[in-house]
Design a protein around this motif. Structure first.
Motif, mmCIF file in Angstrom:
data_model
loop_
_atom_site.group_PDB
_atom_site.id
_atom_site.type_symbol
_atom_site.label_atom_id
_atom_site.label_comp_id
_atom_site.label_asym_id
_atom_site.label_seq_id
_atom_site.Cartn_x
_atom_site.Cartn_y
_atom_site.Cartn_z
ATOM 1 N N PRO A 280 0.887 -1.255 0.171
ATOM 2 C CA PRO A 280 0.075 -0.062 -0.033
ATOM 3 C C PRO A 280 0.755 1.343 -0.175
ATOM 4 N N ALA A 281 0.557 2.369 -0.580
ATOM 5 C CA ALA A 281 0.960 3.365 -0.633
ATOM 6 C C ALA A 281 1.703 4.114 0.586
ATOM 7 N N ALA A 282 2.813 4.437 0.778
ATOM 8 C CA ALA A 282 3.182 5.179 2.081
ATOM 9 C C ALA A 282 2.242 6.240 2.329
ATOM 10 N N GLN A 283 2.382 6.696 3.547
ATOM 11 C CA GLN A 283 1.562 7.596 4.077
ATOM 12 C C GLN A 283 2.253 8.747 4.931
ATOM 13 N N PRO A 284 3.168 9.418 4.385
ATOM 14 C CA PRO A 284 4.074 10.375 5.103
ATOM 15 C C PRO A 284 3.234 11.203 6.119
ATOM 16 N N PRO A 285 3.777 11.041 7.390
ATOM 17 C CA PRO A 285 2.930 12.079 8.415
ATOM 18 C C PRO A 285 2.736 13.339 8.190
ATOM 19 N N ARG A 286 1.783 14.024 8.416
ATOM 20 C CA ARG A 286 1.603 15.303 8.127
ATOM 21 C C ARG A 286 1.808 16.273 9.700
ATOM 22 N N ALA A 287 2.025 15.570 10.759
ATOM 23 C CA ALA A 287 2.283 16.074 11.943
ATOM 24 C C ALA A 287 2.627 14.924 12.894
ATOM 25 N N ILE A 288 3.035 15.165 14.038
ATOM 26 C CA ILE A 288 2.993 14.511 15.294
ATOM 27 C C ILE A 288 1.777 14.788 15.978
ATOM 28 N N LEU A 349 1.009 9.719 14.860
ATOM 29 C CA LEU A 349 1.199 10.337 13.600
ATOM 30 C C LEU A 349 -0.193 10.695 12.966
ATOM 31 N N GLU A 350 -0.270 12.037 12.437
ATOM 32 C CA GLU A 350 -1.358 12.542 11.496
ATOM 33 C C GLU A 350 -1.031 12.292 10.137
ATOM 34 N N VAL A 351 -1.870 11.437 9.591
ATOM 35 C CA VAL A 351 -1.973 11.098 8.118
ATOM 36 C C VAL A 351 -3.259 11.178 7.345
ATOM 37 N N ALA A 352 -3.060 11.289 6.253
ATOM 38 C CA ALA A 352 -4.434 11.345 5.425
ATOM 39 C C ALA A 352 -5.336 10.071 5.406
ATOM 40 N N ASP A 353 -4.927 9.018 5.599
ATOM 41 C CA ASP A 353 -5.504 7.747 5.615
ATOM 42 C C ASP A 353 -4.829 6.423 6.292
ATOM 43 N N SER A 354 -5.266 6.463 7.749
ATOM 44 C CA SER A 354 -4.747 5.512 8.510
ATOM 45 C C SER A 354 -4.719 3.959 8.087
ATOM 46 N N TRP A 393 -1.687 5.656 13.878
ATOM 47 C CA TRP A 393 -1.868 6.493 12.875
ATOM 48 C C TRP A 393 -3.380 6.916 13.092
ATOM 49 N N ASN A 394 -3.432 8.483 12.782
ATOM 50 C CA ASN A 394 -4.487 9.280 13.076
ATOM 51 C C ASN A 394 -5.176 9.815 12.091
ATOM 52 N N ASP A 395 -6.217 9.742 11.295
ATOM 53 C CA ASP A 395 -6.647 10.486 10.117
ATOM 54 C C ASP A 395 -8.054 11.082 10.481
ATOM 55 N N GLN A 396 -8.419 11.108 11.871
ATOM 56 C CA GLN A 396 -9.518 11.701 12.268
ATOM 57 C C GLN A 396 -9.237 12.832 13.383
ATOM 58 N N ILE A 397 -8.666 13.842 12.897
ATOM 59 C CA ILE A 397 -8.134 15.165 13.696
ATOM 60 C C ILE A 397 -9.225 15.925 14.210
ATOM 61 N N GLY A 398 -9.087 16.542 15.350
ATOM 62 C CA GLY A 398 -9.932 17.486 15.783
ATOM 63 C C GLY A 398 -10.613 17.183 17.198
ATOM 64 N N PRO A 399 -11.564 17.854 17.804
ATOM 65 C CA PRO A 399 -12.134 17.638 18.863
ATOM 66 C C PRO A 399 -13.063 16.477 19.265
ATOM 67 N N ASP A 400 -13.504 15.990 17.836
ATOM 68 C CA ASP A 400 -14.169 14.844 18.154
ATOM 69 C C ASP A 400 -13.351 13.384 18.009
ATOM 70 N N GLY A 401 -12.279 13.677 18.062
ATOM 71 C CA GLY A 401 -11.455 12.266 17.938
ATOM 72 C C GLY A 401 -11.171 11.621 19.439
ATOM 73 N N TRP A 402 -9.701 11.393 19.534
ATOM 74 C CA TRP A 402 -9.691 10.815 20.668
ATOM 75 C C TRP A 402 -9.449 11.564 21.838
ATOM 76 N N VAL A 471 7.736 16.952 10.438
ATOM 77 C CA VAL A 471 7.725 15.816 11.283
ATOM 78 C C VAL A 471 9.256 15.590 11.141
ATOM 79 N N ARG A 472 9.960 15.520 12.483
ATOM 80 C CA ARG A 472 11.552 15.136 12.340
ATOM 81 C C ARG A 472 12.018 14.085 13.601
ATOM 82 N N LEU A 473 12.403 13.387 13.117
ATOM 83 C CA LEU A 473 12.862 11.931 14.178
ATOM 84 C C LEU A 473 14.283 11.983 14.098
ATOM 85 N N PRO A 474 15.186 12.627 14.990
ATOM 86 C CA PRO A 474 16.595 12.174 15.068
ATOM 87 C C PRO A 474 16.883 11.135 15.738
ATOM 88 N N LEU A 475 17.583 10.299 14.824
ATOM 89 C CA LEU A 475 18.153 9.084 15.412
ATOM 90 C C LEU A 475 19.472 9.087 15.930
#
Length: 592
Positions: A280-288, A349-354, A393-402, A471-475
């Motif tokens: 399946p296509a990669a879903q680069p995160p939009r934000a943490i 991670l916020e994504v377009a489609d989890s 992964w979360n594609d339901q962003i906003g106050p109605d989500g988790w 989104v930045r993850l220094p290793l």
């Protein structure tokens, strides 16, 4: 996709390696001569074990220094070869890898080399064996795959073909496009390895620093694209000589290896419009979306959040979990009795489609994470990364989500904070696997690795990030004999001096910075004395480059993590690397 792996890639005995390969899902194996030599099991027993495990023996290797020699030497080489052919018959292997001669006594004569390769193939045919001839990058006279192919053509035997090895081709800078000129049916075998870009002799580079695909500097997707375009239909096999992989857990390394091949095959398919993607296509995160800290007692962390000016957003209505926020930055505290030491345990991670994000991760061998979810709660799909950190992964962003599942807290405090980056540390044996996971599963890009000096040796750092660097993850890779540094969360703010002063008034003691640092700072940059005094008064660290400035401070370490507050001014895009030695030394002094 049919996959294979050379036994030299893994630790343990030959039988342990075979069990691990089968469990990881490989279809076949290359058996290294040295692994069979030291095994107590007979070739027949190894053959039977492979059959029980569902593994093909794709190749027996290597046979060295065969061609391009004086005729009396070649007669001895034929004797050696026949003994190995008999062993191969017992083993059930019908393909032998023959490497180009690297000895100083070889002859620079293509006619002699081609004739002797042909005679070797004739001897092999008596035993039903095929020969795959490979140009070693350090071969005495044959070091180019195109040269090896010309010799195979000149020898003209049906059981003689070529073996293409990505390291031997790409390490010398040879153009892999010429592979498409080779007859596909004469490419008897393909060996794949990545590697960092190093300036050293080829033999040492090869023997100690090869990596699995996706972990180094080679363009293996383009390489594989050319091989497949040539018509190769055999297995994709890994031959990775690496001191680390030959010491790490054999089952984990085998799974790591299989993930790399799956990722590579998908990358190569993306270059060819005639092929379908494997994953399946990669879903680069939009934000943490959030960072989760887990531990048995997190009261000290609650106090730290309050001192830094975080807003307490409430407790989960059903679980022993609390939420704190600083602007758009969210930190979840999860009390888990099994974790005595607080640590960073998960990332959201916020994504377009989890759904495809999770499906891709699972297809790449990441085990799904069970999350206790009741009716009316958001079901976040997640997996466990190789080191155990859970990724959601979360594609339901906003106050109605988790976030709505947390009750009894305060409203957001209006600060404009965000999660700038999350710094993850690894022991020496886990670093390459972490890079591959971030690339293949999370869809992040890698910057070139850098090294910073610490009190116990050099710490290697490689930043994984999205294209927009949101989104930045220094290793970080700890020196082999040093303890793994604690991980940390960096939070961005608009006015760090005000944040630091407020936190100090609330009783927070930052990581202490030595006075000598500020003397050095005055020498490095033409800063106003009053400004340096203010930095020193608040234990703030400073850096600048042509694009802007960076000011930051660190909190004390709690368990296995700490926090960092940062302010970026202008277009500064780094992480204050010149200040890392100060931080590492200060943290070590607290442990002394």
């Amino acid at each position: 996709m049919v996959t294979s792996i050379a036994s030299v890639c893994l630790s343990g005995s030959l039988t342990e390696k075979l069990h691990a390969c089968a469990k990881a899902g490989f279809d076949g194996v290359e058996i290294m001569d040295a692994d069979l030599t030291v095994a107590y099991e007979s070739p027949e027993e190894i053959r039977a074990l492979c059959q029980r495990l569902g593994l093909r023996i794709d190749m027996f290797q290597p046979f060295r220094d065969a061609e391009g020699v004086e005729d009396e030497v070649f007669e001895e080489n034929l004797r050696r070869a026949r003994e190995k052919f008999r062993t191969m018959n017992r083993l059930g292997a019908d393909l032998m890898l023959v490497c180009s001669n690297a000895g100083t006594a070889s002859i620079d004569d293509d006619q002699v080399a081609a004739r002797q390769l042909g005679e070797l193939a004739d001897a092999a045919a008596e035993y039903g064996v095929r020969i795959a001839y490979e140009a070693l990058a350090w071969g005495r006279y044959v070091s180019d795959y195109r040269h090896a192919w010309r010799l195979v053509q000149a020898a003209d035997r049906p059981n003689l073909g070529t073996c293409l090895d990505s390291f031997h081709i790409l390490s010398r800078g040879h153009d892999p496009a010429g592979i498409e000129q080779i007859e596909g049916e004469k490419i008897f075998f393909l060996q794949l390895a990545d590697a960092p870009q190093l300036d050293m002799d080829l033999l040492s580079w090869s023997r100690h620093h090869r990596l699995f695909p996706g972990e180094g500097a080679f363009d293996l997707a383009q390489f594989l694209f050319h091989v497949l375009r040539a018509g190769y239909r055999g297995p994709l096999s890994l031959e990775v000589f690496n001191d680390t992989f030959r010491q790490t857990d054999v089952y984990r390394t085998a799974a790591h290896a299989q993930r790399s091949l799956t990722w590579l095959a998908d990358q190569a398919a993306a270059l060819d419009h005639r092929r379908q993607s494997i994953l399946p296509a990669a879903q680069p995160p939009r934000a943490i979306d959030f960072v989760e800290i887990a531990g048995v007692d997190l009261a000290e962390v609650d106090h730290l959040m309050d001192q830094l000016g975080f807003a307490f957003r409430g407790r989960h209505r059903r679980k022993p979990v609390r939420l704190w926020s600083y602007g758009e930055a969210r930190i979840i505290l999860n009390e888990q009795p099994k974790l005595q030491t607080p640590k960073i345990a998960g990332l959201g991670l916020e994504v377009a489609d989890s759904a495809p994000a999770a499906e891709r991760a699972e297809a790449l061998g990441a085990p799904p994470v069970f999350r206790n979810t009741s009716t009316g709660e958001q079901n976040l799909r997640g997996v466990s990364s190789p080191d155990g950190t859970e990724i959601f992964w979360n594609d339901q962003i906003g106050p109605d989500g988790w976030i709505s599942e947390f009750e009894g807290g305060l409203a957001p405090n209006g600060d404009s904070g965000t999660i700038d980056h999350v710094n993850l540390s690894y022991p020496w044996q886990d670093f390459e696997e972490a890079v591959l996971f971030a690339t293949s599963v999370l869809g992040l890009e890698a910057t070139p690795a850098a090294e910073v000096p610490g009190p116990l040796g050099l710490v290697r750092s490689q930043v994984m990030h999205t294209a927009d660097r949101i989104v930045r993850l220094p290793l970080n890779l700890a020196p082999p004999t040093a303890p793994v540094p604690p991980r940390h969360i960096a939070l961005a703010c608009d006015d760090i001096i005000a944040v630091a002063a407020d936190a100090r008034s609330r009783g927070l003691q930052f990581l202490a910075v030595p006075d000598n640092y500020y003397d050095d700072l005055a020498a490095r940059f033409p800063l106003a004395p009053d400004f340096i005094h203010r930095l020193k008064d608040l234990d703030l660290l400073y850096d600048q480059d042509d694009a802007g400035e960076f000011i930051h401070f660190y909190t004390p370490t709690i368990g296995d993590f700490f926090l960092e507050m940062v302010e970026r001014r202008g277009q500064y895009d780094g992480y204050g690397a010149p200040n890392a030695p100060v931080r590492l030394a200060a943290q070590r002094s607290l442990l002394s």
